[in-house]
Design a protein around this motif. Structure first.
Motif, short mmCIF file in Angstrom:
data_model
loop_
_atom_site.label_atom_id
_atom_site.label_comp_id
_atom_site.label_asym_id
_atom_site.label_seq_id
_atom_site.Cartn_x
_atom_site.Cartn_y
_atom_site.Cartn_z
N ILE A 393 -7.55 -2.96 -1.97
CA ILE A 393 -6.35 -3.37 -2.66
C ILE A 393 -5.98 -4.85 -1.60
CG2 ILE A 393 -4.26 -3.21 -3.70
CD1 ILE A 393 -4.69 -0.18 -4.26
N ALA A 394 -6.37 -5.78 -2.09
CA ALA A 394 -6.20 -7.03 -1.35
C ALA A 394 -4.76 -7.63 -1.76
CB ALA A 394 -7.27 -7.90 -1.53
N HIS A 412 -9.68 7.09 -0.32
CA HIS A 412 -10.66 5.79 0.02
C HIS A 412 -9.98 4.31 -0.67
CE1 HIS A 412 -13.83 8.83 1.12
NE2 HIS A 412 -13.71 9.34 0.03
N ILE A 413 -8.66 4.43 -0.19
CA ILE A 413 -7.99 3.24 -0.60
C ILE A 413 -7.58 2.63 0.62
CG2 ILE A 413 -5.85 2.21 -1.60
CD1 ILE A 413 -6.11 4.26 -3.87
N THR A 414 -7.69 1.31 0.67
CA THR A 414 -7.41 0.40 1.71
C THR A 414 -6.25 -0.48 1.04
OG1 THR A 414 -9.32 0.59 2.89
CG2 THR A 414 -7.94 -1.60 3.43
N ILE A 415 -5.03 -0.70 1.58
CA ILE A 415 -4.10 -1.58 1.29
C ILE A 415 -4.40 -2.84 2.52
CG2 ILE A 415 -1.91 -2.40 0.61
CD1 ILE A 415 -1.47 0.64 -0.33
N GLN A 416 -4.69 -4.06 2.13
CA GLN A 416 -4.87 -5.01 2.92
C GLN A 416 -4.08 -6.27 2.62
OE1 GLN A 416 -7.59 -5.24 5.36
NE2 GLN A 416 -7.17 -7.54 5.79
N GLY A 417 -3.26 -6.80 3.54
CA GLY A 417 -2.54 -8.15 3.35
C GLY A 417 -3.80 -9.21 3.75
N ASP A 458 -8.47 9.64 3.94
CA ASP A 458 -9.35 8.31 4.12
C ASP A 458 -8.66 7.13 3.71
OD1 ASP A 458 -11.76 9.74 5.25
OD2 ASP A 458 -11.59 10.75 3.25
N PHE A 459 -7.31 7.05 3.76
CA PHE A 459 -6.54 5.95 3.51
C PHE A 459 -6.52 4.98 4.76
CE2 PHE A 459 -2.55 3.54 3.79
CZ PHE A 459 -2.54 2.75 2.66
N GLN A 460 -6.42 3.56 4.46
CA GLN A 460 -6.21 2.72 5.56
C GLN A 460 -5.25 1.49 5.19
OE1 GLN A 460 -10.19 1.19 6.44
NE2 GLN A 460 -10.89 2.96 6.81
#
Length: 678
Positions: A393-394, A412-417, A458-460
């Protein structure tokens, strides 16, 4: 948790400086070992391949629109000199991931890099030994990043026979040298020569060298360079030496001469010839002649700190306004040493990719409607339950006033700024434990107050700020001022390059249940608060980060960093290679106290703080009791800490023995899980 005194919340970013992100652009969303098991095979792409330079390297000029390296080409992984040379010298663009140690043969060889290349170390594993890189006339759009380049030294300290540099540039333009560890070379660590221009050098460690960073070898005054967030230590000269540079912008660098060593710095920043230099918010420690200029050069200084320096410290003349060329954000000079000790040099999250990365789905979020979703929660809702591949999620820059919950069914979700700074993307809300729910069903409680709640494995989270801005001063009537910014209640959580900000109970590191395993790895990040602001029963490593202490809502200084509630058979909190500081009074903060949640006497809370710099705010007896339980009956210890808040072992200050410390390393905490494996 038991309510403590209410606390006031100021700005989102508290007292740690304007921008603490140890990186010039977005960190990668995909992690793990570099893909492609065969040398030179294509690997999956990751977000770091889209990173672009800041500073003068970002300026559109000479037909080049900024510096982005090889992002338009294939990503390949190399492990041999032959393959590195093959792809680095190729005509087409490449992202070249160095996954291991490559020893140059013959010693001193500098690979001639062609245009449109990114050469990046895979995490911290990419080493170039006994040689380096050469960028010749007209070579452009090159990124050299996240590498350790070392050990071409040939036995002569002032070596005039062997021109063996880590990075040499002769007439190149648009080059970004970022997050490298450069040391112990026969000649320069970086030589920027013969009108090389539009260069940014950022977040590097430069050490153990004589002629460190030279700029010039030209009569022309045309070159433009930005040099920021670099740590120079144990370097004798050229730190840098800047000769005939039209625009030299140096900011937030840390120049350190360590006393009692074999290397003594002769001078720090040197402006020579026709150079025009702007020198801002840097920190000079123990140097002779920290700032030197020729009579023909111009140096404009502002906001620098000089600690224990002597000799020449010069300024004068008219330089230029860097903001006329690009935007940038300054960190406070006082924060620079801690920031660079933890953030300069190679990072585990850069240059890594895995098979999931190639298959990753990216969902974009933007408040202005330019993304697929306008809120982070809407993007989380769109992820299908039971997903087996990573979903990124960008989140575009902006302030997202919302609460976000990642349910257990969506791993397996990534929240990325996606901004240039982790300060650019902010998820913030202001619930507290005592805040009434809108539906009238009671109050939120401590866990329910979280701005972001993660219940999925597995969240990031990367390159963003998560904040709780509950205003305690205005809500003294509420019963329950605990206000969580981020709550994790899952396993294998990666938090890298983030800010987690609040007052009381900022970061709740929990597990799905008392018997469930919940491992968290936090690195290169900031945690800000004042009362029990790192708490819970998870097994967590906080590595190379800054823990910032805040005053309470009424301006007083007092608090507790950790409140672990660890089960007896588990590891608790390990704070390592970090810094504890803040704008608070001396001797007012405890490192921790035991939280026996619900009065559970079977718990065995644990906090170990090791290899960490402690400010004077830390009490001489750093641990204390809680809720009728003595800290001495639980597991609280230090090892090899430094700074004015550290102290010798005693009955009120237990230290680990060397043997005990050997069993309290991050690997012992994480139990076979490698955080960089997405």
């Amino acid at each position: 948790m038991t309510a403590a005194v209410g606390l006031a919340y100021g700005t989102v970013f508290g007292v740690f400086g304007q921008d603490a992100r140890p990186e010039a652009s977005a960190a990668g969303t995909a992690t793990g070992t570099a893909a492609g098991t065969a040398t030179g095979t294509a690997s999956g792409t990751a977000a770091w391949t889209d990173d672009v330079a800041d500073g003068f390297a970002s300026v559109d000029a000479l037909g080049q629109k900024g510096t982005y390296g090889g992002r338009d080409g294939r990503t390949v992984t190399v492990r041999t000199q032959a393959d590195l040379e093959k792809y680095a010298t190729a005509a087409e663009p490449y992202v070249i991931v160095v996954a291991g140690t490559i020893t140059m043969n013959p010693k001193g060889k500098e690979i001639k890099v062609a245009s449109d290349k990114t050469i990046v170390g895979s995490g911290t594993s990419g080493h170039i030994v006994g040689g380096g890189f050469f960028l010749g006339q007209g070579v452009h759009n090159v990124i050299i990043r996240n590498l350790t380049i070392r050990d071409s030294y040939h036995g002569t300290w002032n070596d005039k026979e062997h021109d063996w540099d880590a990075v040499q540039m002769d007439g190149a333009h648009h080059v970004w040298i970022d997050h490298n560890d450069l040391r112990h070379m026969a000649d320069g660590l970086i030589d920027s020569r013969k009108d090389t221009t539009y260069v940014t050098v950022s977040w590097n460690r430069l050490s153990d060298n004589n002629k460190t960073f030279g700029i010039g070898w030209t009569e022309n005054v045309t070159a433009d360079l930005t040099i920021h967030h670099n740590w120079f230590h144990e370097t004798e000269q050229r730190n840098p030496s800047t000769d005939n540079v039209a625009h030299a912008h140096l900011y937030n660098n840390y120049l350190q001469d360590v006393p009692g060593t074999d290397i003594t710095t002769a001078y720090g920043n040197y402006a020579r010839g026709g150079t025009r230099m702007v020198l801002e918010n840097s920190y000079f420690q123990g140097l002779r002649n920290p700032v030197t200029k020729d009579t023909t050069a111009a140096v404009v200084q502002r906001g620098n700190v000089f600690s224990g320096t002597s000799g020449r410290n010069e300024s004068g003349g008219t330089a230029f306004d860097p903001r006329a060329y690009y935007d940038y954000t300054l960190d406070r000079a006082a924060d620079v040493p801690a920031l660079l000790r933890s953030g300069a040099g190679p990072r585990a999250a850069i240059g890594t990719a895995n098979a999931l990365a190639a298959e990753a789905t990216t969902l974009t979020v933007a408040k202005d409607g330019t993304g697929r979703y306008t809120s982070v929660q809407k993007a989380v809702d769109a992820v299908p339950a039971g997903n087996t591949a990573r979903v990124v999620i960008a989140v575009k820059p902006g302030t997202y006033r919302e609460t976000v919950k990642v349910p257990a069914t969506k791993p397996h979700i990534t929240i990325q700024g996606t901004g240039a700074s982790r300060k650019d993307t902010v998820i913030v809300f202001g619930n507290a434990a005592g805040t009434p729910k809108p539906d009238g069903s009671g109050t939120y409680g401590t866990g329910g107050s979280a701005t972001v709640a993660v219940e999925a494995d597995d969240f990031q989270a990367r390159n963003l700020t998560v904040s709780n801005d509950f205003d305690e001063a205005r809500n003294q009537h509420l019963n329950g001022h605990q206000a969580v910014a981020l709550r994790t209640a899952a396993d294998r959580i990666v938090l890298d390059g983030v800010i987690v900000s609040g007052d009381q109970d900022t970061l709740l590191l929990d597990t799905a249940s008392k018997d469930a395993l919940g491992r968290v790895h936090m690195s290169n990040s900031y945690v800000i608060g004042n009362v029990d602001f790192i708490f819970g029963r998870a097994t967590a490593v906080i590595d190379r980060s800054v823990i910032t202490l805040k005053k309470r809502w009424n301006g007083t200084s007092a608090g507790y960093v950790t409140a672990p509630s660890t089960p007896a058979h588990r590891k608790g909190f390990l704070i390592t290679r970090s810094t504890v500081n803040g704008d608070v009074s001396a001797g007012t903060f405890h490192l921790g106290r035991p939280w026996h949640a619900g009065g559970d006497a079977t718990l065995d809370p644990q906090t170990t703080v090791r290899d960490t710099s402690l400010s004077a705010a830390v009490r001489t007896a750093p641990w204390t009791d809680m809720g009728g339980f003595s800290w001495k009956d639980d597991r609280f210890a230090e090892y090899r800490n430094t700074g004015p808040g550290s102290g010798p072992a005693g009955t009120d200050r237990p230290h680990l023995t060397d043997a005990q410390a050997a069993g309290q390393e991050p690997a012992d905490w994480l139990g076979g899980w490698t955080p960089t494996a997405g």
